[in-house]
Write a protein that holds these residues in place. Sequence first.
Motif, mmCIF file in Angstrom:
data_model
loop_
_atom_site.group_PDB
_atom_site.id
_atom_site.type_symbol
_atom_site.label_atom_id
_atom_site.label_comp_id
_atom_site.label_asym_id
_atom_site.label_seq_id
_atom_site.Cartn_x
_atom_site.Cartn_y
_atom_site.Cartn_z
ATOM 1 N N ARG A 222 90.671 32.150 12.279
ATOM 2 C CA ARG A 222 91.649 31.256 11.646
ATOM 3 C C ARG A 222 91.852 30.047 13.334
ATOM 4 O O ARG A 222 91.870 29.281 12.432
ATOM 5 N N TYR A 223 91.580 30.294 13.881
ATOM 6 C CA TYR A 223 91.767 29.695 15.328
ATOM 7 C C TYR A 223 89.817 28.051 14.899
ATOM 8 O O TYR A 223 89.987 26.954 14.653
ATOM 9 N N ALA A 224 88.966 28.999 13.785
ATOM 10 C CA ALA A 224 87.050 28.327 14.265
ATOM 11 C C ALA A 224 87.745 26.998 12.487
ATOM 12 O O ALA A 224 87.756 26.351 12.665
ATOM 13 N N ARG A 227 92.447 26.228 12.579
ATOM 14 C CA ARG A 227 92.630 25.200 13.328
ATOM 15 C C ARG A 227 91.514 23.953 13.729
ATOM 16 O O ARG A 227 91.990 23.699 14.519
ATOM 17 N N SER B 98 86.985 21.728 8.882
ATOM 18 C CA SER B 98 86.249 22.737 9.838
ATOM 19 C C SER B 98 84.967 22.013 10.317
ATOM 20 O O SER B 98 83.835 21.507 11.558
ATOM 21 N N PHE B 119 94.798 18.204 5.074
ATOM 22 C CA PHE B 119 94.177 18.167 6.541
ATOM 23 C C PHE B 119 93.777 16.557 6.251
ATOM 24 O O PHE B 119 93.023 16.519 7.395
ATOM 25 N N ARG B 122 93.124 15.472 10.131
ATOM 26 C CA ARG B 122 91.667 15.894 10.589
ATOM 27 C C ARG B 122 90.946 15.926 10.712
ATOM 28 O O ARG B 122 89.954 15.700 11.441
ATOM 29 N N GLU B 195 99.231 29.733 7.519
ATOM 30 C CA GLU B 195 98.073 29.340 8.188
ATOM 31 C C GLU B 195 96.874 29.891 7.141
ATOM 32 O O GLU B 195 95.109 29.892 7.676
ATOM 33 N N THR B 196 97.428 30.266 6.240
ATOM 34 C CA THR B 196 95.730 30.883 5.541
ATOM 35 C C THR B 196 95.811 31.416 3.871
ATOM 36 O O THR B 196 95.050 31.342 3.336
ATOM 37 N N ARG B 358 101.576 20.409 13.342
ATOM 38 C CA ARG B 358 100.892 21.988 12.296
ATOM 39 C C ARG B 358 101.598 22.729 13.089
ATOM 40 O O ARG B 358 101.054 24.092 12.643
ATOM 41 N N ASP B 359 100.120 23.093 14.204
ATOM 42 C CA ASP B 359 99.892 23.881 15.279
ATOM 43 C C ASP B 359 101.628 24.806 15.394
ATOM 44 O O ASP B 359 102.026 25.748 15.356
#
Lengths: 540, 371
Positions: A222-224, A227, B98, B119, B122, B195-196, B358-359
């Motif tokens: 989740r973090y990697a 986020r 990411s 996103f 980001r 979140e998923t 978001r977080d």
Amino acid sequence: MPGLASRVARVLAVLTVGGFLFVFYLLPVSSILWRGRSWSVAVDVIGRGATWRIIWFTLWQSIASTAITLVVGLPIAHAIARYKFRGRAALRAFVTVPFVLPTVVVATAFLSLSDRFGLDSDPVRLPGTAWAILIAHVFFNVAVVVRSVGGYWSQLDDAPEAAARTLGAGRIRTFLYVTAPRLRPSLLSSAAIVFLFSFTSFGVVLILGGLRRVTIETEIWRYATQRTDFETAATLGVIQLVVVVVMLAANGRLQGRLAVQERTRPPSEVERVPTGVARLGLFGAVGLALVLVGVPLAVLVERSMSTGDGYGFGYYRALGNQDARIPLLPVSGWEAVGNSLSWAVIATLIATVVGTVAGVVSSSRRRLGRVTDIAFLLPLGTSAVLVGFGMLIALDDAPIDFRTRWWIVPVAQALIGVPFVMRSVSTALRSIDPSLREAAATMGASPRRVWREVDVPIASRAVVVGAAFAFAISVGEFGATTFLARPQRPTVPTAIFRLLGRPGDLAFGQAMALSVILMLITGTAVLVIEKMRVVVAGEL
Amino acid sequence: MYKSPSWVRLSGLVVTTLLIVSACSSSSSSDEARRCFDDPELTAVTFDGDPMTFAGTELTMLAYDSFFVSESVFEAFEEQTGILVTVLTSADTGTMVSEAVLTAGEPVADVMWGIDNTFLCRGLEADIFTPYVSPLLEDVADELQLDPFNRVTPVDFSDLCVNYWSSALDGPAPTSIADLAEPQYAETFVTQNPETSAPGMGFLLSTIAAFGEDGWQDYWSRLADNGLAVSPGWSEAYYGEFVAGGGDRAIVMSYASSPIAELIFADPPVEAPPTVALLDSCFRSVEFAGILAGTDNPEAASLLVDFLLSPTLQEDIPFNMFVFPANQRAELPPEFVEWAPLSASPLTLAPDVIEANRDDWTEQWTEIVLR
């Protein structure tokens, strides 16, 4: 003394295998941990109560999963190891099938099962509980216990048990005081692997655990990925590594301390046709396997065949026919099968070669052996995301940019397959009765001949057991194939994933059909690999 | 001789590494970071020479895992430019972004397909893109062009909406998001964890856009009390809980285009889709392509971006990804015209607002839903 040439060969083999682990695991993982280094974040994360609750839950669910898997797997392992019955090979292949199924497929089967048996409404609400996670872990991992303990068990001489029985010990007493201690090396070995799988289990926890159940693995993910917080992910990654190293070292020490030299015999001399109580036991064990593994699989088969106009093979036919105006898959389902098989063969070859060398090295009781053992098990206990992300930043400076090479996929799959081959080989080698080697030497065999005549036959059977696992893992592996995959060459798991991403009966039906095909391929492949094992064992 | 056990030595090693690592890390704090839509002061890629200039070049395009176009499409590009395209797919959009942030400046690909408005900032704040103004942008609606500095180019859009299975509802169909919290729809709605899951995030953002930054929490409390189900991903919700896969929930968070797929992939064939998208609930999702900063072939990559926006590729995406082409000149398939799966007034939030909150929002959401 072995000659210089063989010593050089040995050093080279060790260096190659060490280099493999270094380049594809140690370097990537340390790069990503280094990249995410931050003292303040680490202090903050470790200081949070939530972190400790997550560590605690991760630990207890994986220990509980391991314990239950051992308890459930032992009777099945016993039946397969000791009794001669029709369909034994098929049963052994059958329990391996869950191992390769994509979690999302199994999870929908579980959800539909709990729906059908009323387990999703009060008073029994199974999905979203720790129990759902444990049951799924047993379902997925029981093959590890059945196959590796069963394989080890089948070649143990049964004279000590016979002696105990003659001296008046009952079955249970004999098992507890004679058989269990003799099985311990193999029990510990598979326990370590089941533990690691449950410890880093991702899909099961995410899908069946609900929002409340999070583990170190799911939090790292989740973090990697969601986020883009590499600092928190790296801190959790270090915590994960520390826990895994401590657990593995404890396991390795127990193994080293307990290793007993065993008199081995060809399984055919030990197994027998069950009669009386043994027959009941056999029925019980087979029944257990059928309920645990068979029921969820039956749900998949049923769903794959319930087409719009009654039961039939419509979805299977549709899989082969993707040239409609609006195809669901870029290629026919059969091409995906071909892709999966070719990846898996490559991955299995890598895993078998690397794993065998690692197994030989780690069978030594010296320090190098213990460190090798832990080092090659680490990939099983490390977040797949960290390994994948690590590869992205570590392998870009290499002479060639490794990151986008096609072979990185089978290499990543092999990383997970290696520990199976290694543990299988090292457990077998360690258990060889030294008197066997001594006898051979006394009779004038050269060290090389002793190795060839004593160690190799025993080890090669173990290699085959491990290779079958490595194969099953690569066929079903999903994480590495989504990591920079080529969409025009989907594998079966990526094709299933794609189908399950579409609304519509045809999409869902074809996903179920492809899952069933994946089951059949795995079962067949494992059977074929086992035939090779019979040939090898025949040399004994 | 006593030797310390291997685990002591190994964990010693880990702790030492950790200490070394941490000692070096205190200096890494940076100044106030540049915000998403501040001027990046970057020079845009320009190229107006012969398209065959880069013949023989190989380009790599990074996309999310559900990216898919017909095989012949990139062959057309190869014919026009002589450039060979390899598509590599990552996992979901969040993972892909990411990965790009992680490899910023040293990208695995030349072009990225599919970063979305949730996103976008980001990626922009991590400087992963090189600006490029495609001549085809004049065929793209202004409201899709969210980056004033053209670091990314809109390539498709879609609506994330609540869907219901008409025949599985006991009473009248819901007409708004607010209805879902009414007792009549108790235990009938399943959404995804924001979140998923992208649709899960879409629904959360819809509610924030609809009820305001201070009002959505109350709505979600009522939703949670009303027997809401939350799945980790779209597949688990749609095929695990929703009636489509044998579940017992009649309302699911999905896409505006889902009913078309239900129609096309129905078995046995049907006249009209069994599901309906609730068009007042939709969050507008816009996806972009961008040239990844650090590529060795920025000009060739700019030709690829043009191609991504050309009718050849744009007309191929509706049936392959069930999204709408950004290029208004691209012709829509008849099913998309007939069943018009778009909201007339979609809900939306600015990408920089989403990134900034978001977080915080997902944490509040988790607390509300778990309570």
